[in-house]
Design a protein around this motif. Structure first.
Motif, PDB file in Angstrom:
ATOM      1  N   UNK A  18      85.163  -1.489  40.569  1.00  0.00           N
ATOM      2  CA  UNK A  18      85.486  -2.729  41.290  1.00  0.00           C
ATOM      3  C   UNK A  18      84.228  -3.475  41.698  1.00  0.00           C
ATOM      4  N   UNK A  19      83.203  -2.742  42.154  1.00  0.00           N
ATOM      5  CA  UNK A  19      81.961  -3.393  42.560  1.00  0.00           C
ATOM      6  C   UNK A  19      81.255  -4.020  41.369  1.00  0.00           C
ATOM      7  N   UNK A  20      81.222  -3.329  40.237  1.00  0.00           N
ATOM      8  CA  UNK A  20      80.571  -3.869  39.047  1.00  0.00           C
ATOM      9  C   UNK A  20      81.297  -5.120  38.554  1.00  0.00           C
ATOM     10  N   UNK A  21      82.621  -5.114  38.627  1.00  0.00           N
ATOM     11  CA  UNK A  21      83.388  -6.271  38.156  1.00  0.00           C
ATOM     12  C   UNK A  21      83.211  -7.465  39.089  1.00  0.00           C
ATOM     13  N   UNK A  22      83.119  -7.198  40.384  1.00  0.00           N
ATOM     14  CA  UNK A  22      82.959  -8.290  41.343  1.00  0.00           C
ATOM     15  C   UNK A  22      81.597  -8.956  41.203  1.00  0.00           C
ATOM     16  N   UNK A  23      80.573  -8.172  40.825  1.00  0.00           N
ATOM     17  CA  UNK A  23      79.219  -8.724  40.700  1.00  0.00           C
ATOM     18  C   UNK A  23      78.607  -8.204  39.401  1.00  0.00           C
ATOM     19  N   UNK A  24      79.089  -8.710  38.254  1.00  0.00           N
ATOM     20  CA  UNK A  24      78.656  -8.146  36.972  1.00  0.00           C
ATOM     21  C   UNK A  24      77.173  -8.331  36.686  1.00  0.00           C
ATOM     22  N   UNK A  25      76.549  -9.383  37.218  1.00  0.00           N
ATOM     23  CA  UNK A  25      75.137  -9.624  36.921  1.00  0.00           C
ATOM     24  C   UNK A  25      74.198  -8.914  37.887  1.00  0.00           C
ATOM     25  N   UNK A  26      74.730  -8.338  38.940  1.00  0.00           N
ATOM     26  CA  UNK A  26      73.874  -7.760  39.977  1.00  0.00           C
ATOM     27  C   UNK A  26      73.319  -6.410  39.536  1.00  0.00           C
ATOM     28  N   UNK A  27      72.199  -6.032  40.141  1.00  0.00           N
ATOM     29  CA  UNK A  27      71.658  -4.696  39.950  1.00  0.00           C
ATOM     30  C   UNK A  27      72.566  -3.684  40.633  1.00  0.00           C
ATOM     31  N   UNK A  28      72.268  -2.407  40.439  1.00  0.00           N
ATOM     32  CA  UNK A  28      73.108  -1.381  41.058  1.00  0.00           C
ATOM     33  C   UNK A  28      73.123  -1.498  42.583  1.00  0.00           C
ATOM     34  N   UNK A  29      71.974  -1.624  43.260  1.00  0.00           N
ATOM     35  CA  UNK A  29      72.031  -1.825  44.719  1.00  0.00           C
ATOM     36  C   UNK A  29      72.714  -3.134  45.101  1.00  0.00           C
ATOM     37  N   UNK A  30      72.506  -4.189  44.277  1.00  0.00           N
ATOM     38  CA  UNK A  30      73.151  -5.462  44.588  1.00  0.00           C
ATOM     39  C   UNK A  30      74.653  -5.403  44.441  1.00  0.00           C
ATOM     40  N   UNK A  31      75.144  -4.630  43.454  1.00  0.00           N
ATOM     41  CA  UNK A  31      76.588  -4.502  43.278  1.00  0.00           C
ATOM     42  C   UNK A  31      77.208  -3.656  44.384  1.00  0.00           C
ATOM     43  N   UNK A  32      76.510  -2.600  44.807  1.00  0.00           N
ATOM     44  CA  UNK A  32      77.058  -1.718  45.849  1.00  0.00           C
ATOM     45  C   UNK A  32      76.954  -2.332  47.245  1.00  0.00           C
ATOM     46  N   UNK A  33      75.907  -3.111  47.501  1.00  0.00           N
ATOM     47  CA  UNK A  33      75.752  -3.901  48.739  1.00  0.00           C
ATOM     48  C   UNK A  33      75.607  -3.064  49.999  1.00  0.00           C
ATOM     49  N   UNK A  34      75.267  -1.816  49.888  1.00  0.00           N
ATOM     50  CA  UNK A  34      74.927  -1.020  51.065  1.00  0.00           C
ATOM     51  C   UNK A  34      74.119   0.178  50.599  1.00  0.00           C
ATOM     52  N   UNK A  35      73.283   0.684  51.482  1.00  0.00           N
ATOM     53  CA  UNK A  35      72.438   1.812  51.116  1.00  0.00           C
ATOM     54  C   UNK A  35      73.272   3.064  50.862  1.00  0.00           C
ATOM     55  N   UNK A  36      74.297   3.274  51.679  1.00  0.00           N
ATOM     56  CA  UNK A  36      75.125   4.472  51.523  1.00  0.00           C
ATOM     57  C   UNK A  36      75.866   4.455  50.184  1.00  0.00           C
ATOM     58  N   UNK A  37      76.460   3.310  49.823  1.00  0.00           N
ATOM     59  CA  UNK A  37      77.194   3.223  48.559  1.00  0.00           C
ATOM     60  C   UNK A  37      76.244   3.321  47.366  1.00  0.00           C
ATOM     61  N   UNK A  38      75.034   2.800  47.527  1.00  0.00           N
ATOM     62  CA  UNK A  38      74.059   2.901  46.436  1.00  0.00           C
ATOM     63  C   UNK A  38      73.657   4.350  46.199  1.00  0.00           C
TER      64      UNK A  38
END
Length: 763
Positions: free
Chosen positions: A321-341
């Motif tokens: 879901x995170x990758x689909x919401x922000x397909x162009x973002x990097x892994x930290x940018x797609x996860x949007x939090x340190x814990x999820x990254x």
């Protein structure tokens, strides 16, 4: 665990065998024959000890157990050292002697024969097992063989069976492996090996039933290509289904490089393959009715991944879901939090999250969509992933023509398309890194079999299409490939099973027809003109999109095998030649020669095959979406294994974006709710119309798609055409932020947003 620790502490003289027997009795851990599964328990206890969770009693030698050297010398006393050279009929009766106790004389003989003469040695063998010695009443012991547990995962075998992940887990024990086969080197008797294999397969099911309480349905084996050719297995009617990937049984991280082996299978019953799949369907059908419908697309495409841990399955859906919401973002940018990254990095490096395991439920969902089509095109193509910008990434290989050039991974995808060009999903994905040490072996390509070349990827993909064909009985699957797929072995594989998928390939090789009929191209070009067909060519690189008028000719042809491969025999195919006689100034004329196993007996049938081939370009759009939209080449994950796990998720995300673009054009009247959640389409309408009170009825998919594309820069002018994947993935990134804000402002209790000014200057 506490009970085991207590027993070990209270009874220090307890042996490991006695402990495993007690544990089996506590758990009522029994096999199909009712016996305690002590060996499985012993293995589990040893793993717990290795993990530091248990301290087991010290291993001890059983009374009467002899040292290996002394026992081996005594066991070999009955084996004749003189050579045995004769015909099979002169050898006399040959029989198999089953080995019972491992302390018996025949067991020690078997071990010593394997230790002396088999390159793998006596073992240990894995799981349930049966061993046999080969004996001639006139000449004595001739060799031995063994059957044991099958490989946990084996792509070639699994594709040939056509079973799902759930079926594999339920019925893997019904497949056994011929893990050892030895004819002593001093025994030179033609046809003896195939004779022994026949004797073994005829009695294996009953012997296995007697020992373990159930009958196996299929036998598999591996033939190392550098040592053997598998002639005896072919002579015994075993079926070659593919080859291994060069990784060992325990090499989940793919760090080692084992020799590539051919995979052979032998059904022990006439409908073994169908029974394996049918049993799974009968077992799963009641469960499927009780299973709730998928909550969203991520659960539908990836929710059934067998990762062995519910937490891993949940994390997979979150990442998708995170990758689909922000397909162009990097892994930290797609996860949007340190814990999820951090959780994402742990997920990608977990040994259970390999690419094929993550993609298995998506393959199954693709087959379900394909089953609703009359014809499905399984288009396959190769793309390179360049990671030269990240030289610290481990386990990469060269991807260009120079060993010191760019490095990365090679990706071979097979995507299913409807005849309208709508991508239905992935059917097969192969990803690998070239070995730098053996780079530059092209000059030896004619001396190597196709199973030792990268060209085997086309055969693997066709086998995946064959698995889909078995699951989709009313659908005709057609495997489509570009000029690189012009392989004689691929056509031979396609013609081997008339009920399997068809094949359509653009020809490149200078082939010759059988019966002295001359070259292929000249023979088809001499056929009478069937008609002229206009074909729209898409824009590619420096070539603008245009409509080409193609002269169409077709004919049945019988190809002569390549000069260095006469054993392959002639093949009967259909050829379609399409040539452009008057191209526009500055444009290269179109000239296609298509070879197919589909009948082509009319001008309409020839034009149909040409139109199918033009849909092959869609896979290039898919790969461009993967690279540009999902930015897979920008991932910095430290190793190729992590990149492959991440790539599995990106592949599904890229397919979904591409699917949205195509579906919006093919079925524009559908409501947008088939793709967008309520918060997404309401936030989208509120932003586009500048009205905080969206209507109750959602817009159509076509309208919503153009709105999303406008967020990504699509202007919708008269000459702009329809939105592409690039503007869609940019728009989806903005839509995710809007939807998140909409949910925050609306909340679960309020049906409508509070009245606010629609002025752009408000606030």
């Amino acid at each position: 665990m506490a009970r085991i620790r207590r027993v070990v502490a209270e009874e220090p003289e307890l042996s490991r065998a006695a402990l495993s027997r007690q544990v089996c009795e506590w758990l009522n851990w029994r096999g199909a024959n009712g016996r305690l599964k002590q060996m499985s328990c012993r293995l589990a206890l040893r793993r717990l000890e290795q993990q530091g969770q248990l301290v087991l009693p010290a291993a001890r030698r059983r009374p009467g157990q002899q040292p290996r050297e002394r026992a081996g010398r005594r066991a070999l006393r009955g084996v004749a050292t003189a050579g045995v050279r004769c015909r099979l009929a002169q050898l006399g009766p040959v029989e198999l002697v089953a080995i019972g106790s491992r302390d018996s004389q025949v067991s020690r003989l078997w071990n010593e024969l394997m230790r002396e003469h088999h390159y793998l040695g006596p073992g240990p063998l894995c799981g349930a097992q049966l061993r046999y010695l080969i004996r001639s009443r006139q000449r004595g012991w001739l060799g031995g063989l063994a059957f044991s547990a099958a490989a946990w995962r084996l792509g070639a075998r699994d594709r040939w069976i056509g079973w799902s992940e759930a079926a594999r887990q339920q019925h893997l024990e019904r497949v056994v492996a011929n893990s050892r086969f030895l004819i002593l080197p001093q025994v030179e008797v033609p046809h003896l090996a195939s004779k022994v294999l026949g004797l073994a397969t005829r009695r294996l099911a009953s012997d296995w039933q007697q020992r373990y309480g159930y009958e196996p349905l299929l036998v598999e084996t591996f033939v190392e290509t550098r040592r053997f050719r598998g002639t005896s297995y072919r002579a015994a009617n075993w079926v070659e289904v593919g080859q291994t990937e060069g990784r060992g049984r325990q090499d989940r991280a793919r760090r080692g490089r084992e020799p590539v082996k051919r995979v052979f299978v032998y059904p022990l019953q006439r409908r073994a393959r169908q029974q394996l799949c049918q049993l799974e369907l009968e077992t799963r059908r009641p469960v499927a009715r009780q299973r709730p419908a998928p909550a969203d697309w991520a659960e539908e495409e990836l929710g059934g991944a067998a990762l062995g841990d519910r937490r891993l399955s949940k994390r997979l859906l979150v990442l998708a879901r995170d990758f689909y919401a922000r397909p162009e973002a990097s892994l930290p940018g797609a996860c949007r939090s340190r814990a999820k990254t951090k959780a994402a990095y742990r997920f990608l490096e977990h040994p259970e999250t390999d690419m094929q395991r993550l993609l298995e439920p998506h393959y199954h969902a693709t087959q379900q969509r394909a089953s609703r089509q009359a014809v499905v095109l399984a288009v396959q193509d190769t793309s390179s992933l360049n990671y030269s910008a990240h030289p610290a990434t481990a386990d990469l290989g060269p991807i260009g023509s120079q060993s010191e050039g760019p490095v990365g991974l090679l990706l071979h995808s097979t995507v299913a398309f409807s005849l309208e060009g709508t991508p239905l999903g992935l059917l097969d994905v192969q990803c690998w890194a070239r070995d730098q040490a053996v780079f530059g072996k092209r000059h030896r390509r004619k001396q190597r079999g196709i199973e030792e070349k990268e060209s085997a990827k086309w055969l693997h993909s066709f086998q995946a299409a064959a698995a889909t064909q078995r699951q989709c009985r009313v659908t005709q699957v057609v495997s489509v490939g570009d000029r690189e797929a012009d392989l004689y072995e691929l056509f031979q594989l396609a013609l081997a099973n008339p009920e399997g998928p068809k094949l359509l390939v653009r020809a490149e090789q200078k082939r010759v027809l059988a019966d002295e009929q001359g070259p292929l191209w000249e023979a088809v070009a001499s056929q009478p003109l069937a008609g002229i067909q206009e074909m729209r060519l898409p824009r590619r690189a420096q070539r603008a999109a245009r409509v080409a008028g193609l002269e169409v000719r077709f004919a049945p042809v019988t190809l002569r095998p390549p000069r260095l491969k006469p054993r392959l025999g002639p093949l009967r195919l259909w050829a379609v030649l399409a040539e452009e006689r008057q191209p526009p100034a500055g444009s290269e004329p179109v000239c296609w020669m298509l070879l197919t196993t589909c009948p082509v007996d009319s001008f309409q049938a020839a034009c149909e095959k040409l139109r199918w081939y033009t849909l092959r370009w869609n896979i290039e759009v898919f790969h461009r979406t993967l690279k540009s939209g999902c930015q897979i080449e920008q991932r910095q994950l430290g190793s190729a294994a992590r990149l492959e796990a991440c790539l599995a998720i990106d592949l599904v995300v890229a397919w979904r974006i591409f699917h949205l673009a195509k579906l919006g054009r093919e079925t524009p009247q559908l409501p947008c709710t088939i793709y967008f959640e309520e918060a997404e389409w309401k936030a989208l309408l509120a932003y586009i119309t500048q009205n905080p009170n969206p209507p109750d009825q959602p817009p159509s998919l076509y309208q919503a798609m153009r709105m999303v594309a406008s967020l990504g820069g699509f202007l919708g002018r008269k000459g702009d055409g329809e939105p592409g994947t690039q503007t869609l993935w940019l728009g989806l990134q903005s839509l995710d932020v809007m939807a998140a804000m909409w949910r925050l402002l609306i909340g679960p209790s309020r049906p409508h947003p509070p009245p606010v000014s629609s002025s752009l200057t408000y606030g």
